[in-house]
Enzyme design. Sequence first.
Site, PDB file in Angstrom:
ATOM      1  CB  CYS A 115      77.274 -26.579  26.229  1.00  0.00           C
ATOM      2  SG  CYS A 115      77.590 -25.217  27.270  1.00  0.00           S
ATOM      3  CG  HIS A 262      75.936 -29.820  28.741  1.00  0.00           C
ATOM      4  ND1 HIS A 262      77.103 -29.473  29.313  1.00  0.00           N
ATOM      5  CD2 HIS A 262      75.260 -28.344  28.922  1.00  0.00           C
ATOM      6  CE1 HIS A 262      77.287 -28.104  29.710  1.00  0.00           C
ATOM      7  NE2 HIS A 262      76.131 -27.565  29.462  1.00  0.00           N
ATOM      8  CG  ASN A 292      77.762 -25.494  32.012  1.00  0.00           C
ATOM      9  OD1 ASN A 292      78.511 -26.153  31.384  1.00  0.00           O
ATOM     10  ND2 ASN A 292      76.601 -24.673  31.341  1.00  0.00           N
TER      11      ASN A 292
HETATM   12  N1  COA Z   1      72.795 -14.222  42.980  1.00  0.00           N
HETATM   13  C1  COA Z   1      71.591 -13.846  43.397  1.00  0.00           C
HETATM   14  N2  COA Z   1      70.899 -13.072  42.494  1.00  0.00           N
HETATM   15  C2  COA Z   1      71.114 -13.080  41.219  1.00  0.00           C
HETATM   16  C3  COA Z   1      72.139 -13.851  40.719  1.00  0.00           C
HETATM   17  C4  COA Z   1      72.932 -14.397  41.625  1.00  0.00           C
HETATM   18  N3  COA Z   1      74.069 -15.199  41.413  1.00  0.00           N
HETATM   19  N4  COA Z   1      72.220 -13.667  39.499  1.00  0.00           N
HETATM   20  C5  COA Z   1      71.211 -13.026  39.082  1.00  0.00           C
HETATM   21  N5  COA Z   1      70.353 -12.675  39.999  1.00  0.00           N
HETATM   22  C6  COA Z   1      69.044 -11.987  40.191  1.00  0.00           C
HETATM   23  C7  COA Z   1      68.920 -10.962  39.200  1.00  0.00           C
HETATM   24  O1  COA Z   1      69.570  -9.799  39.014  1.00  0.00           O
HETATM   25  C8  COA Z   1      67.467 -10.986  39.045  1.00  0.00           C
HETATM   26  O2  COA Z   1      67.162  -9.622  39.981  1.00  0.00           O
HETATM   27  P1  COA Z   1      65.840  -8.865  39.731  1.00  0.00           P
HETATM   28  O3  COA Z   1      64.554  -9.850  39.836  1.00  0.00           O
HETATM   29  O4  COA Z   1      65.954  -8.004  41.204  1.00  0.00           O
HETATM   30  O5  COA Z   1      66.154  -8.304  38.633  1.00  0.00           O
HETATM   31  C9  COA Z   1      67.045 -12.308  39.555  1.00  0.00           C
HETATM   32  O6  COA Z   1      67.981 -12.785  40.192  1.00  0.00           O
HETATM   33  C10 COA Z   1      66.329 -13.356  38.462  1.00  0.00           C
HETATM   34  O7  COA Z   1      67.330 -13.342  37.681  1.00  0.00           O
HETATM   35  P2  COA Z   1      67.239 -14.093  36.385  1.00  0.00           P
HETATM   36  O8  COA Z   1      68.352 -13.828  35.624  1.00  0.00           O
HETATM   37  O9  COA Z   1      65.711 -13.685  35.832  1.00  0.00           O
HETATM   38  O10 COA Z   1      67.104 -15.651  36.854  1.00  0.00           O
HETATM   39  P3  COA Z   1      66.685 -16.915  36.401  1.00  0.00           P
HETATM   40  O11 COA Z   1      65.591 -17.555  37.123  1.00  0.00           O
HETATM   41  O12 COA Z   1      66.455 -16.845  34.992  1.00  0.00           O
HETATM   42  O13 COA Z   1      67.880 -17.749  36.723  1.00  0.00           O
HETATM   43  C11 COA Z   1      69.843 -18.692  35.377  1.00  0.00           C
HETATM   44  C12 COA Z   1      69.017 -17.420  36.191  1.00  0.00           C
HETATM   45  C13 COA Z   1      71.022 -18.377  34.799  1.00  0.00           C
HETATM   46  C14 COA Z   1      70.140 -19.846  36.572  1.00  0.00           C
HETATM   47  C15 COA Z   1      68.750 -19.406  34.373  1.00  0.00           C
HETATM   48  O14 COA Z   1      68.065 -18.403  33.534  1.00  0.00           O
HETATM   49  C16 COA Z   1      69.218 -20.722  33.810  1.00  0.00           C
HETATM   50  O15 COA Z   1      69.686 -21.590  34.494  1.00  0.00           O
HETATM   51  N6  COA Z   1      69.278 -20.633  32.592  1.00  0.00           N
HETATM   52  C17 COA Z   1      69.807 -21.777  31.688  1.00  0.00           C
HETATM   53  C18 COA Z   1      71.427 -21.417  31.795  1.00  0.00           C
HETATM   54  C19 COA Z   1      72.130 -22.758  30.967  1.00  0.00           C
HETATM   55  O16 COA Z   1      71.660 -23.740  31.034  1.00  0.00           O
HETATM   56  N7  COA Z   1      73.408 -22.145  30.425  1.00  0.00           N
HETATM   57  C20 COA Z   1      74.215 -23.086  30.074  1.00  0.00           C
HETATM   58  C21 COA Z   1      73.547 -23.516  28.725  1.00  0.00           C
HETATM   59  S1  COA Z   1      74.763 -24.701  28.102  1.00  0.00           S
END
Ligand code: COA
Length: 335
Positions: A115, A262, A292
């Site tokens: 990224c 980004h 992204n």
């Molecule tokens: N659709 C529906 N539910 C989903 C899902 C999707 N696409 N992906 C995950 N879930 C569920 C999980 O299984 C989890 O369920 P559970 O509570 O029953 O176990 C719940 O949603 C929460 O998951 P979690 O991974 O804790 O969600 P989150 O709030 O952390 O959000 C991201 C996930 C990835 C959106 C978030 O962590 C994020 O944006 N992180 C930074 C990512 C980033 O910037 N990446 C690029 C770096 S350059």
Amino acid sequence: MYNSKIIGLGKYVPENVVTNNDLSKLMDTNDAWIQERTGIKERRWIDKNSEDTSAVMGAKAARIAIERSGLTKDDIDFIVFATLSPDYYFPGCGVQIQDMLEMPTIGALDVRNQCSGFIYAVSVADQFIKTGMYKNILVIGAEYHSGGLDKTTRGRSVSVIFGDGAGAAVMSRAENTDHGILSSHLHSEGKYAKELIVEGPNIKHWVPQMLEENNPDDISYFPYMNGQHVFKHAVVRFSEAIMEGLAANKLEKEAIDMLIPHQANLRISQFIQKKFGLRDNQVFNNIQKYGNTTAASVIIALTEAWEAGKIKDNDLVVLAAFGSGFTWGSVVIRW
Ligand code: COA
């Protein structure tokens, strides 16, 4: 020492639009979850019948950037290509651009900083121009994510986030001016390499072994992301990189005319916007449309902001990125 300046910008995204509702037909997800957590409404995924690849998209964006720069392909002295999804394991995409654009046998360098790839690529080009080694450099960021994502419920927390696309900039020597790239700052913290990674195949677990094992539960060749860990580090490192860039130029945050972060997650951009007290028209986001696109995200956003007339002469433009590695950095530009 010379200054370097961006004199041409271009972008290309595949035609195929994939909405959140389209994804809910492939996996257990829904529009509300994706928009609430990430801000993404749709992304572009290369159609399997298309000839697009990271190099092909990069070449399309590059042709536009070169044309807008007023130069020709024969004026370009060097290529820097940033991607985590190259067409081949080796060689990298840079040499493909040299061939596709029918350029002279100039050097081509591939940047592997995910990224932060475009930030690293601009910094590298800036150093070559500053020292006088090269005059005109083509800098590309391109990403073909959709070919390597786990598009089932198993991979949903990662696959809904990433999209395909490419952007390109022509950087050129600028003499007798205080405009152009004012500074770049680059960082890494490899102890977190495995928090956002595609682990397989790797040199200790190569393709023949994987084929022999034929293990349907081996997901090492799909991207893994510890989302919350990444999020926590991203908000801190984004802020640090922007502050570092401003401080190096003895500028305050009020001096920012346009921040191009980004496009990792709209929530991260909004957090940074609030922290720096920036108005909506001082931060550019397009993750809603493209997801992204990793090494392509900053350059696609910069190109769109410029095309929309949101970047004017003399503006202070700050580019910042954070991602896998972890790597992060910023570039400060007087436009
Ligand atoms: N659709 C529906 N539910 C989903 C899902 C999707 N696409 N992906 C995950 N879930 C569920 C999980 O299984 C989890 O369920 P559970 O509570 O029953 O176990 C719940 O949603 C929460 O998951 P979690 O991974 O804790 O969600 P989150 O709030 O952390 O959000 C991201 C996930 C990835 C959106 C978030 O962590 C994020 O944006 N992180 C930074 C990512 C980033 O910037 N990446 C690029 C770096 S350059």
